[in-house]
Write a protein that holds these residues in place. Structure first.
Motif, PDB file in Angstrom:
ATOM      1  N   UNK A 161       0.857  -1.188   0.000  1.00  0.00           N
ATOM      2  CA  UNK A 161       0.000   0.000   0.000  1.00  0.00           C
ATOM      3  C   UNK A 161       0.886   1.229   0.000  1.00  0.00           C
ATOM      4  N   UNK A 162       1.676   1.343  -1.039  1.00  0.00           N
ATOM      5  CA  UNK A 162       2.671   2.417  -1.104  1.00  0.00           C
ATOM      6  C   UNK A 162       1.964   3.771  -1.152  1.00  0.00           C
ATOM      7  N   UNK A 163       2.018   4.494  -0.041  1.00  0.00           N
ATOM      8  CA  UNK A 163       1.231   5.720   0.023  1.00  0.00           C
ATOM      9  C   UNK A 163       2.048   6.992   0.013  1.00  0.00           C
ATOM     10  N   UNK A 164       3.377   6.883   0.072  1.00  0.00           N
ATOM     11  CA  UNK A 164       4.204   8.086   0.086  1.00  0.00           C
ATOM     12  C   UNK A 164       4.134   8.798  -1.248  1.00  0.00           C
ATOM     13  N   UNK A 165       3.799  10.086  -1.221  1.00  0.00           N
ATOM     14  CA  UNK A 165       3.891  10.792  -2.499  1.00  0.00           C
ATOM     15  C   UNK A 165       5.359  10.885  -2.921  1.00  0.00           C
ATOM     16  N   UNK A 166       5.613  10.690  -4.181  1.00  0.00           N
ATOM     17  CA  UNK A 166       6.994  10.773  -4.662  1.00  0.00           C
ATOM     18  C   UNK A 166       7.743   9.476  -4.505  1.00  0.00           C
ATOM     19  N   UNK A 167       7.046   8.365  -4.340  1.00  0.00           N
ATOM     20  CA  UNK A 167       7.716   7.076  -4.206  1.00  0.00           C
ATOM     21  C   UNK A 167       6.953   6.023  -4.983  1.00  0.00           C
TER      22      UNK A 167
END
Lengths: 622, 161
Positions: A221-227
Motif C-alpha cells: 500500500x505504497x502511500x508516500x507521495x513521490x515514491x
C-alpha cells in the motif's frame, strides 16, 4: 514435459527440469526488444509504441525470431519511452511509434545503431550505446532491479528460466525454518518499509508466538507521495515478491498470506493477481508445496487509499476490511495481528530481498551494504534532478553520489538547495549534509528518515517553508484523528505555516512551531504523528534564514509563496507583442504609454503564465 | 434517479456473497458499480446487514478512493505528490480554478468537470502531472492545462450539437 502445460511441480526436481527445458530463453544471442511499460513511459507514449513494433515484426516475418517484451520499469524515467535491444543492451530513449520501423530495420536486422535515439552524456556530450555504460546505470548496484530487464512479468516461466523459485525449492528441501531465520539475521536484512526493523528478528518473534494459525501480510500500500519503488517491483517482477512471501511463511509457520495493495495501482494489481494464479497452477502455492508437506495460500486485498495504513496496526485493520486506524502497541503484530493471530508484516521490497539472500548466501549478500544494514536500497530519485528515475544503491552510498553521480546533478544549471528523504514524515537535508552515508541510523541522526525510499531533490527555486507547509497539509488530511496531539497539533502548525507563507507570520511563530512539533512528536501514538515533526524541525534547523526572510522581511526568496513576491516587466526587454496581456486571465497586464506593458500587482494572481509565454524573457520574478 | 430497486438489491447481494460483512470491500464493490457511493444504497446496505450507518459512513469518508459525490463527465485528477508540488502542481490547480471555477473535490455546475487531487500518480519524472479521464499528461504548465481544457470543452460543445 511440455512447458505449455500447467502440470504441477510435485518435487523440487520437477522445477529443475522445467528450468532446464526453458534454458534457451537464456540464450545471450537471442534477439529481443524490451519496451518499458511503466506509468512514466506510458505517459510519453510507450503504449502506442508496442503495437507498432508488433506489426513491423509481423510484417517482416520476425514475430517468432525476435522476442518483444514489455518490462515493468527500466528505471531511467526521465528519458522515456525507453527501449532496450538485445543482444548488446542497446539503449534507446524517447522512442516514438514512428521510430519502431527503423529500430527493427536497422538495429535488429543489421546491428546498426540509430544515433539520434541514443543517450548523450551530459558531462562530455558523447553518445552512449550500451545501457550498462550510461552513468545513471553504471553507478548503481542493481541486484533487485536488473532481472526486470529480462523477464516478462506476466510469464512465470520467464522467472523460472532466470532462476526463479530456486530459493524456495532450496528452503523447502534443505533448510529448517530456524535456519532460514538465521540466514536473514546473518544477512543483516532490515525492513524496507521505513522503520528498518531487522527482518530475521521479526520473523523469530512471530515464529515463537503461541498458536498454529499465523499470517504473512505484505504491505503493498505504497502511500508516500513521490515514491513508486514497490509499484515498480510488483509490475516488473511480481514472482520475486511472491517467492519472498512464501519463504517467509515457511520460516514463520504461516499457512495464509495477504497482499494488501493500493487500488490506485491497477497494473500492479493485475500483475500480482496473475502471478498468484500462475504459481497456484504450478503448485508453488496451495497444499504440499514441492512435496515438502508445507501448505500456503495467498489472498489479495485492495487498499482504498489512506496514508496512515502504512502503520502496521492500521494496515492490519485495513486488510481486515475495516477503517485503518492504528492502535496502541504492545501487543505487537507478531503476537496479535491479522484476525487477532500472530502476523509478520513486511514491505514489498523486503520480500524481494529474501530469495536473493537464500540464492547468494547471507555472507555474500552482506558484503553489499554497511555493517548494520545489509544489501541495497531502491530510491525514487526525483524532483529538480537531471536524471529522474528508479535507483538502486548499496546502503552506505552518499547522498552526493546518488544526486550528483547517478542523478547527474541539478536541472537547468540551477543550484542544489535540499534533498527530502522519507516521504511526508521525512526531513529536508541541506548541501552540508551531502556527504552523509545513506543508512537508517545516519539519516535519523541528521533529522530525517530513510522511509520507504522517496528522494526528492530541490533547487534554489523551491521554497522549503512552502515544502514544509505542503507536508503538513498532507499529514493533516491523512491523520486519522484518533490522537488529540496529532489531530489538533498538525492543524495548528499548518495554520502557522499559512500565516508565514502569506506574510502574516512573526518571529515568535518560529518558536511556537518548534514547541508544537516536539509536543506532537512526543504525545502521538503512531508513526504518522511521531514523525510529523520531521519536516518542521529539519527545515527550521537547516533553513532558518529562509524562515526569517518570510517572517522578518516578508519576502519569499525562492519566489513560491504568492503574496511574498511579485512579477514585473522589464521595459528594456519587452518587445510589446502583447501576448502576455492577451493570456492574462486576471486582466492584470495593461499596455503603457511607451508601448510596453506593466503588471498591476493588486490584480495579479501570480499564476506565472506570462513568464511562461514571454518570448523576450522580459518578465521578472522577485 | 433511474436506479431500479431490484438492481440495487442484486448489487448488494452479490457484494455480500463475495465479501461477507467486510465494510471496505463492500463499499469498493458498490462504488465500482455506481461509480460513487449513493446515499440510498448505503442506507439499504445498513438495513440489510445491520452494520450501523455511522460505521459505513466512517469508512466511506476515511479512504481517499471512496466517494460520496457523483462523478462528472470529465474527471480531472491533479497529482498532489511532492515532486509535482515543487515542480508547480499548485499552479495547475489554480489555473483550473481560473478557467473552470472549481477547487479540488468540486464539480462544475453543469456536471461537466470534476477536479480531484491524488497523493501521487507515480510518474514523478514527468511532474507536474494530470490525468483526465484516464489519459496521462506530464510536464505541464498552466498554459498547457488551459489548452487541454478548452479542447475538452470544444469537444463537449460539438457533441451537444
Amino acid at each position: 514435459m511440455n512447458t505449455n502445460t500447467r502440470s504441477k511441480l510435485a518435487i523440487p526436481d520437477d522445477l529443475t527440469k522445467r528450468r532446464e527445458m526453458l534454458k534457451d530463453r537464456l540464450d545471450p544471442k537471442k534477439q529481443r526488444i524490451v519496451v518499458c511499460g511503466d506509468t512514466g513511459c506510458t505517459v510519453c507514449g510507450s503504449r502506442e509504441l508496442v503495437p507498432v513494433i508488433e506489426k513491423v515484426l509481423q510484417e517482416r516475418g520476425l514475430a517468432k525470431k525476435v522476442e518483444l517484451k514489455i518490462a515493468g520499469c527500466l528505471g531511467f524515467c526521465e528519458n522515456g519511452p525507453l527501449v532496450l535491444v538485445f543482444p548488446g543492451a542497446v539503449f534507446y530513449q524517447q522512442v516514438q511509434a514512428e521510430d519502431a520501423e527503423e529500430i527493427v530495420e536497422k538495429t535488429v536486422l543489421q546491428g546498426e545503431i540509430i544515433e539520434r535515439l541514443l543517450y548523450t552524456d551530459s558531462a562530455d556530450g558523447r553518445k552512449i550505446t550500451c545501457a550498462y555504460d550510461i552513468p545513471f546505470y553504471k553507478l548503481q548496484k542493481r541486484v533487485l532491479l536488473e532481472t526486470g530487464w529480462y523477464i516478462d512479468p506476466l510469464d512465470i516461466d520467464d522467472y523460472i528460466a532466470h532462476g526463479g523459485y530456486a530459493a524456495l525449492a532450496k528452503v523447502l528441501g534443505e533448510m529448517t525454518p530456524e535456519g532460514v531465520i538465521a540466514e536473514m539475521k546473518k544477512a543483516g536484512l532490515r525492513g524496507r518499509g521505513g522503520a528498518g526493523f531487522p527482518t530475521g528478528l521479526k520473523w523469530e518473534f512471530c515464529r515463537a508466538s503461541a498458536g498454529d494459525e499465523k499470517y504473512i501480510l505484505c504491505n503493498a500500500d505504497e502511500g508516500d507521495p513521490g515514491a513508486f519503488m514497490d509499484r515498480s517491483l510488483l509490475e516488473g517482477n511480481p514472482h520475486a515478491v511472491l517467492e519472498g512471501i512464501i519463504i517467509s511463511a515457511y520460516a514463520v509457520g504461516a499457512k495464509e498470506g495477504i497482499i494488501y495493495i493500493r487500488i490506485e495501482y491497477p497494473t500492479a494489481v493485475l500483475k500480482i493477481e496473475q502471478a498468484v494464479r500462475q504459481a497456484r497452477e504450478l503448485g508453488l502455492l496451495g497444499r504440499d508445496i514441492l512435496g515438502s508437506g508445507f501448505d500456503f495460500e495467498v489472498a489479495i486485498s485492495k487498499g482504498a487509499g489512506a496514508f496512515v495504513c502504512g502503520e502496521e496496526t492500521a494496515l492490519i485493520r485495513a486488510a481486515e476490511g475495516k477503517v485503518g486506524e492504528p492502535r496502541q502497541k504492545p501487543p505487537y503484530p507478531a503476537d496479535v495481528g491479522f484476525g487477532g493471530k500472530p502476523t509478520v508484516i513486511n514491505n514489498v521490497e523486503t520480500f524481494v530481498n529474501v530469495p536473493l539472500i537464500i540464492n547468494r548466501g547471507a555472507a555474500a549478500y552482506h558484503e553489499i551494504g554497511t555493517e548494520s544494514s545489509g544489501g541495497t536500497k531502491i530510491f525514487c530519485l526525483v524532483g529538480k534532478v537531471k536524471n529522474s528515475g528508479l535507483v538502486e544503491v548499496p546502503f552506505g552510498t552518499t547522498l552526493r553520489q546518488i544526486i550528483f553521480g547517478i542523478g547527474g546533478g541539478i536541472k537547468n544549471g540551477k543550484r542544489f538547495k535540499a534533498v527530502q528523504t522519507g516521504g511526508p514524515s521525512g526531513g529536508c537535508l541541506p548541501e552540508e549534509m551531502l556527504d552523509l552515508k545513506v543508512d537508517f541510523k545516519d539519516l535519523a541522526q541528521a533529522g530525517s528518515i530513510m522511509g520507504s525510499g522517496g528522494m526528492i531533490v530541490m533547487d534554489e527555486d523551491t521554497c522549503v517553508v512552502d515544502v514544509a507547509r505542503y507536508f503538513l497539509q498532507f499529514l493533516k488530511s491523512e491523520s486519522c484523528g484518533k490522537c488529540f496531539s496529532c489531530r489538533v497539533g498538525i492543524q495548528r502548525m499548518l495554520e502557522i505555516y499559512e500565516r508565514i507563507t502569506t506574510g502574516a507570520g512573526s518571529i515568535e511563530d518560529l518558536d511556537l512551531l518548534e514547541e508544537l512539533a516536539v509536543t506532537v512528536k512526543d504525545a502521538s501514538m503512531c508513526g504518522l504523528g511521531q514523525t510529523s515533526a520531521n519536516p518542521v524541525l529539519s527545515t527550521l534547523r537547516y533553513f532558518r534564514e529562509e524562515y526569517l526572510a518570510h517572517v522578518r522581511d516578508k519576502r519569499c526568496p525562492a519566489g513560491v509563496c504568492r503574496p511574498l513576491f511579485r512579477y514585473s516587466i522589464d521595459k528594456e526587454l519587452c518587445i510589446g507583442c502583447g501576448s502576455c496581456a492577451e493570456q492574462c486571465q486576471a486582466e492584470a497586464i495593461v499596455e503603457t504609454e511607451e508601448g510596453s506593458y506593466s503588471i498591476n500587482p493588486e490584480l495579479c494572481t501570480r499564476c506565472g503564465v506570462c513568464m511562461e509565454i514571454c518570448v523576450a524573457d522580459a518578465i521578472i520574478k522577485g | 434517479m433511474s436506479r431500479q430497486l431490484s438492481d440495487v438489491e442484486d448489487v448488494l447481494q452479490n457484494a455480500l456473497n463475495k465479501h461477507g460483512l467486510s465494510v471496505v470491500p463492500l463499499l469498493q464493490e458498490i462504488q465500482e458499480h455506481f461509480r460513487y457511493l449513493p446515499e440510498e444504497v448505503l442506507r439499504m446496505l445498513s438495513r440489510k446487514t445491520g452494520i450501523p450507518l455511522i460505521e459505513i459512513y466512517h469508512a466511506a469518508t476515511f479512504y481517499n478512493s471512496l466517494s460520496l459525490t457523483p462523478r462528472a463527465r470529465h474527471q480531472i485528477k491533479i497529482c498532489a505528490g511532492t515532486t509535482c508540488h515543487i515542480r508547480g502542481g499548485g499552479k495547475l490547480i489554480e489555473e483550473i480554478f481560473q478557467v473552470l471555477g472549481i477547487r479540488p473535490g468540486e464539480i462544475t455546475p453543469n456536471g461537466e468537470f470534476m477536479l480531484e487531487t491524488v497523493n501521487c500518480l507515480g510518474c514523478c519524472a514527468f511532474a507536474p502531472a494530470m490525468v483526465v479521464d484516464g489519459k496521462y499528461y506530464g510536464n505541464l504548465t498552466p498554459g498547457e492545462v488551459r489548452k487541454i481544457l478548452s479542447k475538452l470543452r470544444e469537444r463537449a460543445a460539438l457533441m451537444e450539437k
